[in-house]
Design a protein around this motif. Structure first.
Motif, mmCIF file in Angstrom:
data_model
loop_
_atom_site.group_PDB
_atom_site.id
_atom_site.type_symbol
_atom_site.label_atom_id
_atom_site.label_comp_id
_atom_site.label_asym_id
_atom_site.label_seq_id
_atom_site.Cartn_x
_atom_site.Cartn_y
_atom_site.Cartn_z
ATOM 1 N N TYR A 37 -3.251 -13.048 -4.673
ATOM 2 C CA TYR A 37 -4.077 -12.087 -5.403
ATOM 3 C C TYR A 37 -3.798 -10.706 -4.816
ATOM 4 O O TYR A 37 -3.300 -10.595 -3.694
ATOM 5 C CB TYR A 37 -5.565 -12.449 -5.257
ATOM 6 N N PRO A 38 -4.164 -9.639 -5.542
ATOM 7 C CA PRO A 38 -3.883 -8.302 -5.018
ATOM 8 C C PRO A 38 -4.526 -8.039 -3.652
ATOM 9 O O PRO A 38 -3.958 -7.335 -2.832
ATOM 10 C CB PRO A 38 -4.456 -7.373 -6.087
ATOM 11 N N SER A 39 -5.707 -8.594 -3.415
ATOM 12 C CA SER A 39 -6.386 -8.379 -2.136
ATOM 13 C C SER A 39 -7.559 -9.348 -2.028
ATOM 14 O O SER A 39 -7.898 -10.033 -3.007
ATOM 15 C CB SER A 39 -6.904 -6.936 -2.038
ATOM 16 N N ASP A 133 2.025 -17.013 -9.662
ATOM 17 C CA ASP A 133 2.965 -16.165 -8.949
ATOM 18 C C ASP A 133 4.247 -16.975 -8.750
ATOM 19 O O ASP A 133 4.185 -18.170 -8.427
ATOM 20 C CB ASP A 133 2.348 -15.772 -7.604
ATOM 21 N N TRP A 157 -0.011 -8.011 -13.491
ATOM 22 C CA TRP A 157 -0.663 -7.675 -12.221
ATOM 23 C C TRP A 157 0.331 -7.050 -11.233
ATOM 24 O O TRP A 157 0.210 -7.206 -10.024
ATOM 25 C CB TRP A 157 -1.349 -8.894 -11.599
ATOM 26 N N LYS A 159 3.480 -7.863 -10.716
ATOM 27 C CA LYS A 159 4.410 -8.807 -10.079
ATOM 28 C C LYS A 159 4.965 -9.789 -11.108
ATOM 29 O O LYS A 159 4.533 -9.819 -12.251
ATOM 30 C CB LYS A 159 3.705 -9.562 -8.953
#
Length: 168
Positions: A37-39, A133, A157, A159
């Protein structure tokens, strides 16, 4: 009291509530669990996540559900059907995210399969997807174990993400 959606041999999937902030933070505050996840998320971002989920229940009749151990009631993670925009269309995705301490027990596969069956049998979807991902091998394996095939790779997102699908 939250609404039970479905159960499997070992799991109970129920609607998420505002009272699940603490449960979800066990995942969202774990950098390893949130690696793809991004963060990580803080308490306010977790509340926003729950609000987004509750809005999906209202708008689409589906969303992420809380996954609990059927015997003990212990929180294990979340899994459900969520809307995602892919190439300008809304597709229904089976998403999952579990507490790291329970990884490797087959819970994600069991819950995702139940959600796939629910999507086809209960709400009459003709296609469900998963977005993974490209480097998230455990998530890719879950998608493949429940009979989904890789359709394409897209940029989402910020990516590269594989789109896996299953259809009736």
């Amino acid at each position: 009291m939250s609404l039970s959606i479905m159960s499997t041999e070992r799991l109970l999937l129920r609607e998420m509530t505002k009272g699940d902030v603490g449960h979800l933070l066990t995942i969202f505050s774990d950098p390893e669990a949130m690696h793809y996840y991004p963060s990580t998320k803080d308490e306010k971002q977790t509340i926003d996540w729950i609000d987004w989920t509750l809005a999906n229940y209202t708008r689409f009749g589906v969303g992420l559900w809380i996954v609990e151990d059927k015997m003990t009631g212990a929180f294990l993670g979340q899994c459900g059907i969520v809307p995602q925009e892919i190439d300008g269309n809304i597709e229904m995705e089976i998403g999952y995210l579990f507490v790291r301490s329970v990884w490797g027990n087959g819970y994600a596969t069991e819950a995702a399969l139940a959600c796939k069956n629910y999507g086809f049998e209960q709400i009459k979807l003709t296609k469900v997807i998963s977005l993974t991902d490209v480097n998230n091998l455990p998530s890719i394996k879950v998608a493949e174990r429940i009979g989904r095939k890789k359709e394409k790779t897209i940029k989402k997102w910020g990516k590269e993400v594989h789109v896996y699908f299953a259809s009736l």
